[in-house]
Design a protein around this motif. Structure first.
Motif, PDB file in Angstrom:
ATOM      1  N   LEU A  78       0.838  -1.193   0.000  1.00  0.00           N
ATOM      2  CA  LEU A  78       0.000   0.000   0.000  1.00  0.00           C
ATOM      3  C   LEU A  78       0.876   1.248   0.000  1.00  0.00           C
ATOM      4  O   LEU A  78       1.861   1.328   0.743  1.00  0.00           O
ATOM      5  CB  LEU A  78      -0.914   0.014   1.233  1.00  0.00           C
ATOM      6  CG  LEU A  78      -1.979   1.118   1.293  1.00  0.00           C
ATOM      7  CD1 LEU A  78      -3.217   0.605   2.034  1.00  0.00           C
ATOM      8  CD2 LEU A  78      -1.454   2.369   1.994  1.00  0.00           C
ATOM      9  N   LEU A  79       0.498   2.207  -0.848  1.00  0.00           N
ATOM     10  CA  LEU A  79       1.158   3.507  -0.891  1.00  0.00           C
ATOM     11  C   LEU A  79       0.133   4.566  -1.290  1.00  0.00           C
ATOM     12  O   LEU A  79      -0.391   4.537  -2.399  1.00  0.00           O
ATOM     13  CB  LEU A  79       2.307   3.503  -1.905  1.00  0.00           C
ATOM     14  CG  LEU A  79       2.995   4.863  -2.134  1.00  0.00           C
ATOM     15  CD1 LEU A  79       3.735   5.312  -0.879  1.00  0.00           C
ATOM     16  CD2 LEU A  79       3.936   4.802  -3.333  1.00  0.00           C
ATOM     17  N   SER A  97       3.991  10.088  -4.071  1.00  0.00           N
ATOM     18  CA  SER A  97       3.575   9.598  -2.758  1.00  0.00           C
ATOM     19  C   SER A  97       2.975  10.742  -1.947  1.00  0.00           C
ATOM     20  O   SER A  97       3.408  11.887  -2.035  1.00  0.00           O
ATOM     21  CB  SER A  97       4.748   8.969  -2.012  1.00  0.00           C
ATOM     22  OG  SER A  97       5.778   9.924  -1.795  1.00  0.00           O
ATOM     23  N   ALA A  98       1.966  10.424  -1.143  1.00  0.00           N
ATOM     24  CA  ALA A  98       1.184  11.452  -0.462  1.00  0.00           C
ATOM     25  C   ALA A  98       1.403  11.409   1.049  1.00  0.00           C
ATOM     26  O   ALA A  98       1.318  10.340   1.672  1.00  0.00           O
ATOM     27  CB  ALA A  98      -0.305  11.258  -0.766  1.00  0.00           C
ATOM     28  N   ASP A  99       1.688  12.569   1.618  1.00  0.00           N
ATOM     29  CA  ASP A  99       1.734  12.776   3.065  1.00  0.00           C
ATOM     30  C   ASP A  99       1.723  14.286   3.291  1.00  0.00           C
ATOM     31  O   ASP A  99       2.714  14.957   3.011  1.00  0.00           O
ATOM     32  CB  ASP A  99       2.989  12.160   3.693  1.00  0.00           C
ATOM     33  CG  ASP A  99       3.123  12.507   5.180  1.00  0.00           C
ATOM     34  OD1 ASP A  99       2.132  12.961   5.769  1.00  0.00           O
ATOM     35  OD2 ASP A  99       4.230  12.338   5.734  1.00  0.00           O
ATOM     36  N   ASP A 105       7.335   8.719   3.727  1.00  0.00           N
ATOM     37  CA  ASP A 105       6.467   8.110   2.712  1.00  0.00           C
ATOM     38  C   ASP A 105       6.884   6.689   2.363  1.00  0.00           C
ATOM     39  O   ASP A 105       6.566   6.195   1.274  1.00  0.00           O
ATOM     40  CB  ASP A 105       6.472   8.961   1.432  1.00  0.00           C
ATOM     41  CG  ASP A 105       5.753  10.292   1.596  1.00  0.00           C
ATOM     42  OD1 ASP A 105       5.434  10.645   2.745  1.00  0.00           O
ATOM     43  OD2 ASP A 105       5.525  10.983   0.592  1.00  0.00           O
ATOM     44  N   THR A 106       7.580   6.012   3.252  1.00  0.00           N
ATOM     45  CA  THR A 106       7.991   4.639   2.989  1.00  0.00           C
ATOM     46  C   THR A 106       6.757   3.754   2.801  1.00  0.00           C
ATOM     47  O   THR A 106       5.904   3.690   3.683  1.00  0.00           O
ATOM     48  CB  THR A 106       8.837   4.097   4.157  1.00  0.00           C
ATOM     49  OG1 THR A 106      10.020   4.894   4.273  1.00  0.00           O
ATOM     50  CG2 THR A 106       9.214   2.647   3.929  1.00  0.00           C
ATOM     51  N   ARG A 136       8.500  10.523  -2.290  1.00  0.00           N
ATOM     52  CA  ARG A 136       9.089  11.642  -1.552  1.00  0.00           C
ATOM     53  C   ARG A 136       9.360  11.230  -0.111  1.00  0.00           C
ATOM     54  O   ARG A 136       8.648  10.414   0.467  1.00  0.00           O
ATOM     55  CB  ARG A 136       8.141  12.846  -1.551  1.00  0.00           C
ATOM     56  CG  ARG A 136       7.916  13.460  -2.909  1.00  0.00           C
ATOM     57  CD  ARG A 136       7.149  14.758  -2.785  1.00  0.00           C
ATOM     58  NE  ARG A 136       5.773  14.551  -2.333  1.00  0.00           N
ATOM     59  CZ  ARG A 136       4.936  15.541  -2.052  1.00  0.00           C
ATOM     60  NH1 ARG A 136       5.334  16.794  -2.138  1.00  0.00           N
ATOM     61  NH2 ARG A 136       3.699  15.289  -1.679  1.00  0.00           N
ATOM     62  N   ASP A 137      10.381  11.810   0.489  1.00  0.00           N
ATOM     63  CA  ASP A 137      10.650  11.621   1.920  1.00  0.00           C
ATOM     64  C   ASP A 137      10.634  10.146   2.297  1.00  0.00           C
ATOM     65  O   ASP A 137       9.982   9.735   3.252  1.00  0.00           O
ATOM     66  CB  ASP A 137       9.620  12.383   2.757  1.00  0.00           C
ATOM     67  CG  ASP A 137       9.568  13.854   2.397  1.00  0.00           C
ATOM     68  OD1 ASP A 137      10.444  14.604   2.840  1.00  0.00           O
ATOM     69  OD2 ASP A 137       8.649  14.242   1.651  1.00  0.00           O
ATOM     70  N   VAL A 138      11.339   9.345   1.543  1.00  0.00           N
ATOM     71  CA  VAL A 138      11.335   7.907   1.748  1.00  0.00           C
ATOM     72  C   VAL A 138      12.648   7.493   2.406  1.00  0.00           C
ATOM     73  O   VAL A 138      13.685   8.157   2.241  1.00  0.00           O
ATOM     74  CB  VAL A 138      11.130   7.183   0.392  1.00  0.00           C
ATOM     75  CG1 VAL A 138      12.352   7.320  -0.487  1.00  0.00           C
ATOM     76  CG2 VAL A 138      10.752   5.737   0.582  1.00  0.00           C
ATOM     77  N   ALA A 139      12.614   6.411   3.190  1.00  0.00           N
ATOM     78  CA  ALA A 139      13.835   5.880   3.794  1.00  0.00           C
ATOM     79  C   ALA A 139      14.659   5.241   2.683  1.00  0.00           C
ATOM     80  O   ALA A 139      14.421   4.099   2.289  1.00  0.00           O
ATOM     81  CB  ALA A 139      13.489   4.867   4.878  1.00  0.00           C
TER      82      ALA A 139
END
Length: 381
Positions: A78-79, A97-99, A105-106, A136-139
């Motif tokens: 899920l993303l 990716s949404a946040d 956003d992993t 975006r903003d992913v590990a």
């Protein structure tokens, strides 16, 4: 490109992404089940939190989900995503990716079937007509990105790191006193102990952690008041100034507390709240979401004192191995205390081998980010 053409292309992207399920249409129980089996945790994508963060009318209408299921129909990936038009107002065939908080956003990928989940989600993104997926903003050094990279490379697709940075994190497996002594040195720790004693002039100083739903509800309201009393309140960016969002996150925090996934640390002097910090938990990780302090006591460094106590609390919890500060890079308060670094980045994954559009898409996103960073630097002057 004319504005009318851009709007038309943006609308066509929305029509394509609308083929994906909305967040509200997902089975919350299946979502929670996946969250309990992930290869890499991300508390910001727990269903209660994600639905609350994306719960306003606009977000509900434009936020979708890439999903994957196994042969038995069980949710294994899920993303949450947006079209590039709704994310950036750019008419590019990219899912993003949404946040809303730009926290983490992993994606959630099942630990037993993560590669299949990653492959299926890329295929689903491709089926919408998108030419790339932007995380975006992913590990960027985590298992989820590793699996998505493997899935992409199996189809001769090479992900691109658009931007990489690091933020503070805490290795909670260490002894807290040794960790703090190594990070701050004896002299600074002595100064913070002195500030704690001076704070005691205002009443007995106590640190506690709200963990039950009722306690979290009360502590959340304390946090809101503290955050709004400071510079965020003066700028109008405190959560309390977004009352509907604050109420949704309050409900989410209470619901997560019932499952041991949210707690709020508080520092009091007598009957007065000095600082409060919201911590989310998922698997063996914790996430320091937000901090509120009483600015009239700024000379006592309330944010630092609360962080020191949270460090001791989290290091004493055997269930937690890593704490993500969720802070900006080079954060002046937390970076000197939590000396670990968590690698974050924006990763762009092509969805078609040899796609002639991928180069221009990459350039457009690079340019946008460069302009954004320049604007941020200018505004800080």
């Amino acid at each position: 490109m004319s504005q009318a053409t851009a709007v038309t292309r943006g609308a066509s992207q929305d029509a394509a992404s609308s083929a994906l399920p909305s967040l509200a249409a997902l089975d919350a129980q299946a979502w929670r089940g996946l969250a309990g089996r992930v290869t890499e945790p991300n508390a910001y994508y727990l269903p209660e939190w994600t639905l609350a963060a994306n719960g306003d009318a606009r977000a509900r209408s434009v936020t979708r989900a890439l999903t994957a299921h196994d042969a038995g129909g069980r949710l294994i990936g899920l993303l949450p995503v947006l079209s590039c038009w709704h994310a950036f107002r750019l008419p590019l065939p990219v899912l993003v990716s949404a946040d809303p908080f730009r926290s983490l956003d992993t994606p959630l990928l099942d630990h037993a079937d993560g590669l299949h989940a990653a492959t299926s989600m890329l295929a689903q993104a491709r089926a919408t007509g998108a030419r790339a997926l932007l995380l975006r903003d992913v590990a960027r050094e985590g298992d989820a990105v590793r699996l998505l990279t493997r899935a992409a490379q199996a189809e001769r697709l090479e992900p691109v790191l658009l931007r990489g940075w690091s933020r503070a994190c805490l290795d909670a497996t260490q002894d807290s006193e040794e960790l703090l002594r190594n990070a701050l040195g004896g002299k600074r720790l002595k100064e913070y102990r002195r500030q704690m004693r001076r704070l005691g002039d205002h009443g007995d100083v106590r640190f506690d952690v709200a963990q039950t739903p009722d306690a979290v509800a009360q502590a959340y309201d304390v946090f809101l008041a503290l955050e709004a009393s400071g510079w965020k309140g003066r700028r109008g960016t405190a959560l309390l100034h977004q009352q509907e969002l604050a109420a949704r996150l309050r409900d989410a925090a209470i619901a997560l507390a019932a499952r041991g996934a949210c707690e709020i640390g508080q520092l009091h002097a007598g009957n007065e709240a000095i600082a409060a910090g919201i911590v989310l938990r998922h698997g063996d990780r914790a996430y320091f979401f937000k901090l509120g302090i009483a600015e009239q006591h700024a000379r006592f460094s309330p944010g630092v004192l609360l962080t020191l106590e949270l460090t001791r609390h989290l290091c004493a919890d055997p269930a937690i191995k890593l704490v993500d500060s969720t802070a900006a890079p080079d954060h002046p308060m937390i970076d000197p205390i939590w000396r670990g670094r968590f690698a974050i980045g924006d990763v762009l994954i092509p969805l078609r081998a040899g796609d002639p559009l991928f180069g221009p898409i990459t350039l457009a996103l690079h340019t946008r980010e460069a302009l954004r960073q320049t604007a941020k630097r200018l505004l800080k002057r």
